[in-house]
Design a protein around this motif. Structure first.
Motif, mmCIF file in Angstrom:
data_model
loop_
_atom_site.group_PDB
_atom_site.id
_atom_site.type_symbol
_atom_site.label_atom_id
_atom_site.label_comp_id
_atom_site.label_asym_id
_atom_site.label_seq_id
_atom_site.Cartn_x
_atom_site.Cartn_y
_atom_site.Cartn_z
ATOM 1 N N LEU A 1 0.836 -1.208 0.000
ATOM 2 C CA LEU A 1 0.000 0.000 0.000
ATOM 3 C C LEU A 1 0.867 1.253 0.000
ATOM 4 O O LEU A 1 0.558 2.225 -0.689
ATOM 5 N N ALA A 2 1.958 1.229 0.765
ATOM 6 C CA ALA A 2 2.868 2.380 0.807
ATOM 7 C C ALA A 2 3.506 2.608 -0.561
ATOM 8 O O ALA A 2 3.606 3.745 -1.030
ATOM 9 N N ALA A 3 3.937 1.532 -1.205
ATOM 10 C CA ALA A 3 4.621 1.648 -2.493
ATOM 11 C C ALA A 3 3.703 2.165 -3.597
ATOM 12 O O ALA A 3 4.148 2.883 -4.492
ATOM 13 N N THR A 4 2.432 1.832 -3.521
ATOM 14 C CA THR A 4 1.504 2.219 -4.589
ATOM 15 C C THR A 4 0.732 3.510 -4.280
ATOM 16 O O THR A 4 0.023 4.025 -5.146
ATOM 17 N N LEU A 5 0.874 4.026 -3.065
ATOM 18 C CA LEU A 5 0.114 5.208 -2.660
ATOM 19 C C LEU A 5 0.333 6.431 -3.553
ATOM 20 O O LEU A 5 -0.644 7.052 -3.984
ATOM 21 N N PRO A 6 1.571 6.807 -3.875
ATOM 22 C CA PRO A 6 1.730 7.987 -4.739
ATOM 23 C C PRO A 6 0.964 7.868 -6.057
ATOM 24 O O PRO A 6 0.286 8.811 -6.465
ATOM 25 N N GLY A 7 1.042 6.708 -6.694
ATOM 26 C CA GLY A 7 0.329 6.499 -7.950
ATOM 27 C C GLY A 7 -1.177 6.617 -7.796
ATOM 28 O O GLY A 7 -1.863 7.157 -8.669
ATOM 29 N N LYS A 8 -1.700 6.134 -6.668
ATOM 30 C CA LYS A 8 -3.148 6.233 -6.424
ATOM 31 C C LYS A 8 -3.573 7.687 -6.227
ATOM 32 O O LYS A 8 -4.735 8.015 -6.409
ATOM 33 N N CYS A 9 -2.615 8.529 -5.859
ATOM 34 C CA CYS A 9 -2.905 9.962 -5.684
ATOM 35 C C CYS A 9 -2.510 10.764 -6.921
ATOM 36 O O CYS A 9 -2.545 12.001 -6.899
ATOM 37 N N GLY A 10 -2.097 10.070 -7.992
ATOM 38 C CA GLY A 10 -1.729 10.759 -9.222
ATOM 39 C C GLY A 10 -0.378 11.450 -9.151
ATOM 40 O O GLY A 10 -0.131 12.412 -9.871
ATOM 41 N N VAL A 11 0.497 10.953 -8.277
ATOM 42 C CA VAL A 11 1.814 11.555 -8.089
ATOM 43 C C VAL A 11 2.881 10.544 -8.493
ATOM 44 O O VAL A 11 2.796 9.366 -8.164
ATOM 45 N N SER A 12 3.883 11.026 -9.198
ATOM 46 C CA SER A 12 5.009 10.181 -9.586
ATOM 47 C C SER A 12 6.228 10.569 -8.755
ATOM 48 O O SER A 12 6.626 11.729 -8.753
ATOM 49 N N VAL A 13 6.775 9.610 -8.018
ATOM 50 C CA VAL A 13 7.991 9.862 -7.239
ATOM 51 C C VAL A 13 9.127 9.054 -7.848
ATOM 52 O O VAL A 13 8.909 7.980 -8.396
ATOM 53 N N PRO A 14 10.361 9.555 -7.747
ATOM 54 C CA PRO A 14 11.497 8.903 -8.416
ATOM 55 C C PRO A 14 12.091 7.720 -7.651
ATOM 56 O O PRO A 14 13.227 7.358 -7.875
ATOM 57 N N TYR A 15 11.325 7.122 -6.737
ATOM 58 C CA TYR A 15 11.814 5.974 -5.984
ATOM 59 C C TYR A 15 10.617 5.200 -5.449
ATOM 60 O O TYR A 15 9.506 5.708 -5.372
ATOM 61 N N LYS A 16 10.868 3.956 -5.075
ATOM 62 C CA LYS A 16 9.839 3.117 -4.492
ATOM 63 C C LYS A 16 9.819 3.357 -2.984
ATOM 64 O O LYS A 16 10.875 3.393 -2.339
ATOM 65 N N ILE A 17 8.659 3.532 -2.413
ATOM 66 C CA ILE A 17 8.553 3.708 -0.960
ATOM 67 C C ILE A 17 8.600 2.316 -0.340
ATOM 68 O O ILE A 17 7.644 1.546 -0.419
ATOM 69 N N SER A 18 9.748 2.008 0.233
ATOM 70 C CA SER A 18 9.993 0.672 0.768
ATOM 71 C C SER A 18 11.156 0.721 1.746
ATOM 72 O O SER A 18 12.060 1.556 1.596
ATOM 73 N N PRO A 19 11.186 -0.189 2.730
ATOM 74 C CA PRO A 19 12.329 -0.234 3.649
ATOM 75 C C PRO A 19 13.631 -0.637 2.948
ATOM 76 O O PRO A 19 14.719 -0.423 3.484
ATOM 77 N N SER A 20 13.529 -1.182 1.744
ATOM 78 C CA SER A 20 14.737 -1.621 1.032
ATOM 79 C C SER A 20 15.241 -0.606 0.003
ATOM 80 O O SER A 20 16.247 -0.851 -0.666
ATOM 81 N N THR A 21 14.598 0.526 -0.119
ATOM 82 C CA THR A 21 15.003 1.543 -1.099
ATOM 83 C C THR A 21 16.350 2.143 -0.726
ATOM 84 O O THR A 21 16.600 2.460 0.428
ATOM 85 N N ASP A 22 17.223 2.294 -1.721
ATOM 86 C CA ASP A 22 18.508 2.962 -1.521
ATOM 87 C C ASP A 22 18.316 4.449 -1.851
ATOM 88 O O ASP A 22 18.360 4.852 -3.003
ATOM 89 N N CYS A 23 18.092 5.240 -0.820
ATOM 90 C CA CYS A 23 17.798 6.664 -1.013
ATOM 91 C C CYS A 23 19.006 7.439 -1.519
ATOM 92 O O CYS A 23 18.840 8.559 -2.015
ATOM 93 N N ASN A 24 20.194 6.883 -1.434
ATOM 94 C CA ASN A 24 21.385 7.564 -1.977
ATOM 95 C C ASN A 24 21.344 7.620 -3.497
ATOM 96 O O ASN A 24 22.048 8.421 -4.100
ATOM 97 N N LYS A 25 20.523 6.790 -4.120
ATOM 98 C CA LYS A 25 20.419 6.778 -5.578
ATOM 99 C C LYS A 25 19.338 7.725 -6.098
ATOM 100 O O LYS A 25 19.133 7.842 -7.290
ATOM 101 N N VAL A 26 18.629 8.381 -5.192
ATOM 102 C CA VAL A 26 17.559 9.316 -5.578
ATOM 103 C C VAL A 26 18.204 10.599 -6.091
ATOM 104 O O VAL A 26 19.147 11.119 -5.510
ATOM 105 N N HIS A 27 17.656 11.110 -7.197
ATOM 106 C CA HIS A 27 18.186 12.352 -7.790
ATOM 107 C C HIS A 27 17.187 13.453 -7.726
ATOM 108 O O HIS A 27 16.063 13.371 -7.659
#
Length: 119
Positions: A93-119
């Motif tokens: 639900l966390a990972a798909t929430l932005p899409g359900k709100c019509g928002v595109s984020v440049p990373y997956k919302i997850s405990p395993s996401t490597d936020c250092n790769k976010v631009h």
């Protein structure tokens, strides 16, 4: 007299430079900001169902506020921490929430996401 004019010009130049640089040095979004914006989403993230309107407003506001790479990395780390800390949050639900709100984020919302790769 000429020496004091030069000093005064240097002081004015320094003040102008500080005023221009101030917006650049602003702090990134804090986890407190992120928490406030996603608070209306907690029930949905725990139970599913319809995404509340206030939740999507928060997601859109958060996405708009995260304009810089530093802000996006900070937001990513806050969301990553939140999804890992709250046992009741459903990761899908966390990972798909932005899409359900019509928002595109440049990373997956997850405990395993490597936020250092976010631009």
């Amino acid at each position: 007299m000429a020496g004091s004019t030069v000093v005064m010009k240097l002081v004015c130049l320094l003040v102008v430079a500080m005023a221009i640089a101030a917006p650049i040095a602003q702090a990134a979004l804090t986890c407190g900001h992120v928490s406030t914006m996603i608070k209306p989403c907690i029930h949905y993230l725990n139970k599913g169902g319809a995404v509340p309107y206030a939740c999507c407003n928060g997601i859109r506001s958060l996405n708009s506020a995260a304009k810089t790479t530093v802000d996006r990395k900070s937001t990513c780390n806050c969301l990553k921490s939140a999804t890992g800390s709250f046992k009741r949050i459903t990761i899908i639900l966390a990972a798909t929430l932005p899409g359900k709100c019509g928002v595109s984020v440049p990373y997956k919302i997850s405990p395993s996401t490597d936020c250092n790769k976010v631009h």
